[in-house]
Design an enzyme around this catalytic site. Structure first.
Site, PDB file in Angstrom:
ATOM      1  N   HIS A 220    -121.441 -39.325 -18.767  1.00  0.00           N
ATOM      2  CA  HIS A 220    -122.195 -38.088 -18.929  1.00  0.00           C
ATOM      3  C   HIS A 220    -122.098 -37.318 -17.606  1.00  0.00           C
ATOM      4  O   HIS A 220    -122.312 -37.900 -16.528  1.00  0.00           O
ATOM      5  CB  HIS A 220    -123.680 -38.375 -19.180  1.00  0.00           C
ATOM      6  CG  HIS A 220    -124.015 -38.849 -20.563  1.00  0.00           C
ATOM      7  ND1 HIS A 220    -123.384 -39.895 -21.163  1.00  0.00           N
ATOM      8  CD2 HIS A 220    -124.945 -38.391 -21.456  1.00  0.00           C
ATOM      9  CE1 HIS A 220    -123.911 -40.072 -22.379  1.00  0.00           C
ATOM     10  NE2 HIS A 220    -124.854 -39.174 -22.582  1.00  0.00           N
TER      11      HIS A 220
ATOM     12  N   GLU B  80    -124.532 -32.072 -17.925  1.00  0.00           N
ATOM     13  CA  GLU B  80    -125.503 -31.792 -19.013  1.00  0.00           C
ATOM     14  C   GLU B  80    -126.604 -30.926 -18.397  1.00  0.00           C
ATOM     15  O   GLU B  80    -126.734 -29.758 -18.707  1.00  0.00           O
ATOM     16  CB  GLU B  80    -126.064 -33.101 -19.569  1.00  0.00           C
ATOM     17  CG  GLU B  80    -127.112 -32.916 -20.673  1.00  0.00           C
ATOM     18  CD  GLU B  80    -127.737 -34.239 -21.140  1.00  0.00           C
ATOM     19  OE1 GLU B  80    -127.629 -35.251 -20.420  1.00  0.00           O
ATOM     20  OE2 GLU B  80    -128.352 -34.240 -22.237  1.00  0.00           O
TER      21      GLU B  80
ATOM     22  N   HIS C 285    -125.701 -42.339 -29.055  1.00  0.00           N
ATOM     23  CA  HIS C 285    -126.418 -43.492 -28.486  1.00  0.00           C
ATOM     24  C   HIS C 285    -127.089 -44.223 -29.641  1.00  0.00           C
ATOM     25  O   HIS C 285    -127.892 -43.621 -30.356  1.00  0.00           O
ATOM     26  CB  HIS C 285    -127.472 -43.026 -27.484  1.00  0.00           C
ATOM     27  CG  HIS C 285    -126.900 -42.206 -26.371  1.00  0.00           C
ATOM     28  ND1 HIS C 285    -126.566 -42.735 -25.150  1.00  0.00           N
ATOM     29  CD2 HIS C 285    -126.577 -40.890 -26.298  1.00  0.00           C
ATOM     30  CE1 HIS C 285    -126.074 -41.788 -24.364  1.00  0.00           C
ATOM     31  NE2 HIS C 285    -126.071 -40.650 -25.039  1.00  0.00           N
TER      32      HIS C 285
ATOM     33  N   ASP D 203    -125.243 -37.180 -30.182  1.00  0.00           N
ATOM     34  CA  ASP D 203    -126.063 -37.672 -29.067  1.00  0.00           C
ATOM     35  C   ASP D 203    -127.172 -38.625 -29.541  1.00  0.00           C
ATOM     36  O   ASP D 203    -126.946 -39.824 -29.603  1.00  0.00           O
ATOM     37  CB  ASP D 203    -126.622 -36.492 -28.264  1.00  0.00           C
ATOM     38  CG  ASP D 203    -126.889 -36.831 -26.798  1.00  0.00           C
ATOM     39  OD1 ASP D 203    -126.521 -37.941 -26.358  1.00  0.00           O
ATOM     40  OD2 ASP D 203    -127.457 -35.984 -26.079  1.00  0.00           O
ATOM     41  N   ASP D 204    -128.336 -38.105 -29.863  1.00  0.00           N
ATOM     42  CA  ASP D 204    -129.480 -38.928 -30.296  1.00  0.00           C
ATOM     43  C   ASP D 204    -130.072 -38.307 -31.561  1.00  0.00           C
ATOM     44  O   ASP D 204    -131.152 -37.699 -31.531  1.00  0.00           O
ATOM     45  CB  ASP D 204    -130.537 -38.969 -29.186  1.00  0.00           C
ATOM     46  CG  ASP D 204    -129.971 -39.522 -27.895  1.00  0.00           C
ATOM     47  OD1 ASP D 204    -129.769 -40.738 -27.809  1.00  0.00           O
ATOM     48  OD2 ASP D 204    -129.689 -38.709 -26.984  1.00  0.00           O
TER      49      ASP D 204
ATOM     50  N   HIS E 164    -119.881 -39.299 -29.278  1.00  0.00           N
ATOM     51  CA  HIS E 164    -121.019 -39.304 -28.349  1.00  0.00           C
ATOM     52  C   HIS E 164    -122.301 -39.528 -29.150  1.00  0.00           C
ATOM     53  O   HIS E 164    -122.935 -38.591 -29.627  1.00  0.00           O
ATOM     54  CB  HIS E 164    -121.067 -37.969 -27.591  1.00  0.00           C
ATOM     55  CG  HIS E 164    -122.143 -37.889 -26.554  1.00  0.00           C
ATOM     56  ND1 HIS E 164    -122.142 -36.950 -25.548  1.00  0.00           N
ATOM     57  CD2 HIS E 164    -123.270 -38.626 -26.353  1.00  0.00           C
ATOM     58  CE1 HIS E 164    -123.214 -37.104 -24.794  1.00  0.00           C
ATOM     59  NE2 HIS E 164    -123.912 -38.120 -25.264  1.00  0.00           N
TER      60      HIS E 164
HETATM   61  N1  ADE Z   1    -129.361 -41.200 -23.074  1.00  0.00           N
HETATM   62  C1  ADE Z   1    -129.484 -40.897 -24.366  1.00  0.00           C
HETATM   63  N2  ADE Z   1    -129.222 -39.611 -24.565  1.00  0.00           N
HETATM   64  C2  ADE Z   1    -128.903 -39.071 -23.363  1.00  0.00           C
HETATM   65  C3  ADE Z   1    -128.534 -37.786 -22.903  1.00  0.00           C
HETATM   66  N3  ADE Z   1    -128.428 -36.749 -23.722  1.00  0.00           N
HETATM   67  N4  ADE Z   1    -128.305 -37.616 -21.593  1.00  0.00           N
HETATM   68  C4  ADE Z   1    -128.421 -38.636 -20.758  1.00  0.00           C
HETATM   69  N5  ADE Z   1    -128.762 -39.856 -21.132  1.00  0.00           N
HETATM   70  C5  ADE Z   1    -129.002 -40.088 -22.429  1.00  0.00           C
HETATM   71 ZN    ZN Z   2    -125.696 -38.712 -24.435  1.00  0.00          ZN
END
Ligand code: ADE
Ligand code: ZN
Length: 328
Positions: A194, A197, A16, A275-276, A14
């Site tokens: 997703h 969350e 991006h 994630d990011d 996971h």
């Molecule tokens: N796009 C990038 N990170 C995300 C996240 N944590 N939740 C939803 N969309 C995303």
């Molecule tokens: Zn994500």
């Protein structure tokens, strides 16, 4: 434990790619491509990384993605990430990208896909890391727009393993994308989404029932529903959990309150992911370390988390077995 976390082979499920844009590269590309950002220097970019919820992050994330213009920008972004991933013993990653973010700016598949594909091939050759791509639909856009992205992806389908669903969850339930996922699955894509969350457990149930996804990204709101957790455990549905992201976006107030270990102990198929990472203060190893420091899982549990990620990947069975053998 720190040395073990660093040394063992890891799989990232996971991530991006637009979320790996480090502030320094953001500023460099903004200057090169003459894109105006509301920040003048690194300090100002870093100061903006204070989020109150998912939307406050997404606003900045889409702004940042606006500096990616040329094929070489996408190549540099992907290769920088994969170099870093390999350096922390990530042996395989399944990387999400958001085509609609780029299509909206007039940047098409013919620009970003060759950049991604070239970087992925080079990273496998240079660092031995394997990579699959996951095309994510933006859930705050229409299903027609998702179908259009799917159509435009067609010439590049052999380079894309799966489709996914991301962006603002509240008010955009999975059911909105039933046709896009049915069509994607029909074309041979694997499916993830997703769910759970910020949105509740019903989002997870809908993604499984209506989109027929194989993995749930995040999924942590299953803590609100005992029956759902029993079902997820029984079906071994993978949850790609992102500890630092959840704390940074205030899904949980601190790492001590994170349910990762509780879910693992209940027998759910949880994995650790980043994630990011450029926005949330840490890549995969740092996610494991932060979770370990707050929750102190033991060695067996660490190996189980790594094993879960390998088995939940889209790698072929023999490749999975080779990796699992290296974990235990
Ligand atoms: N796009 C990038 N990170 C995300 C996240 N944590 N939740 C939803 N969309 C995303
Ligand atoms: Zn994500």
């Amino acid at each position: 434990m720190k040395a073990l976390i660093e040394r063992l082979p890891k799989v990232e499920l996971h991530l991006h790619i637009e979320g790996t844009l480090e502030p320094s590269l953001m500023l460099e590309l903004a200057e090169r491509n003459q894109i105006q950002l509301p920040y003048q220097n690194l300090k100002e970019v870093q100061a903006a990384y204070q989020f109150t919820d998912l939307q406050s992050f997404l606003d900045l994330y889409y702004l940042g993605a606006g500096v990616l213009v040329t094929e070489d920008d996408f190549y540099t972004l992907m290769l920088s990430y994969l170099r870093r991933a390999a350096a922390e013993n990530i042996v395989h990653c399944e990387v999400m990208f958001d085509p609609q973010t780029h299509l909206l700016r007039g940047i098409g598949f013919e620009i970003f896909m060759p950049g991604f594909v070239k970087a992925i091939a080079e990273a496998e050759r240079l660092f031995g890391v394997t990579t699959y791509l996951i095309l994510c639909f933006l859930r705050d856009m229409s299903e027609d727009s998702a179908l259009e992205a799917l159509r435009l992806a067609q010439p590049f389908q052999r380079h894309i393993k799966a489709i996914g669903l991301d962006s603002a969850e509240i008010g955009h339930p999975p059911s909105k994308f039933k046709n896009a996922f049915a069509q994607g699955a029909q074309s041979g894509y694997r499916c993830v989404a997703h769910a759970g969350e910020e949105g509740g457990p019903e989002m997870i149930k809908e993604a499984l029932e209506q989109l027929k996804v194989e993995r749930i990204d995040h999924g942590v709101q299953c803590i609100q529903d005992d029956e759902l957790r029993r079902d997820l455990a029984r079906r071994k549905i993978p949850l790609t959990v992102c500890p630092l992201s959840n704390v940074k976006l205030r899904v949980f107030p601190d790492m001590e309150s994170h349910p990762l270990l509780m879910l693992l102990k209940e027998g759910l198929n949880v994995t650790v992911n980043s994630d990011d990472p450029a926005y949330f203060g840490g890549y995969l190893t740092e996610n494991f370390l932060a979770a370990y420091e707050a929750l102190s899982f033991d060695e067996q549990q660490l190996r189980q988390l790594l094993d879960n990620a390998i088995r939940s990947s889209f790698l072929p069975p023999d490749h999975k077995e080779r990796l699992v053998d290296q974990v235990w």
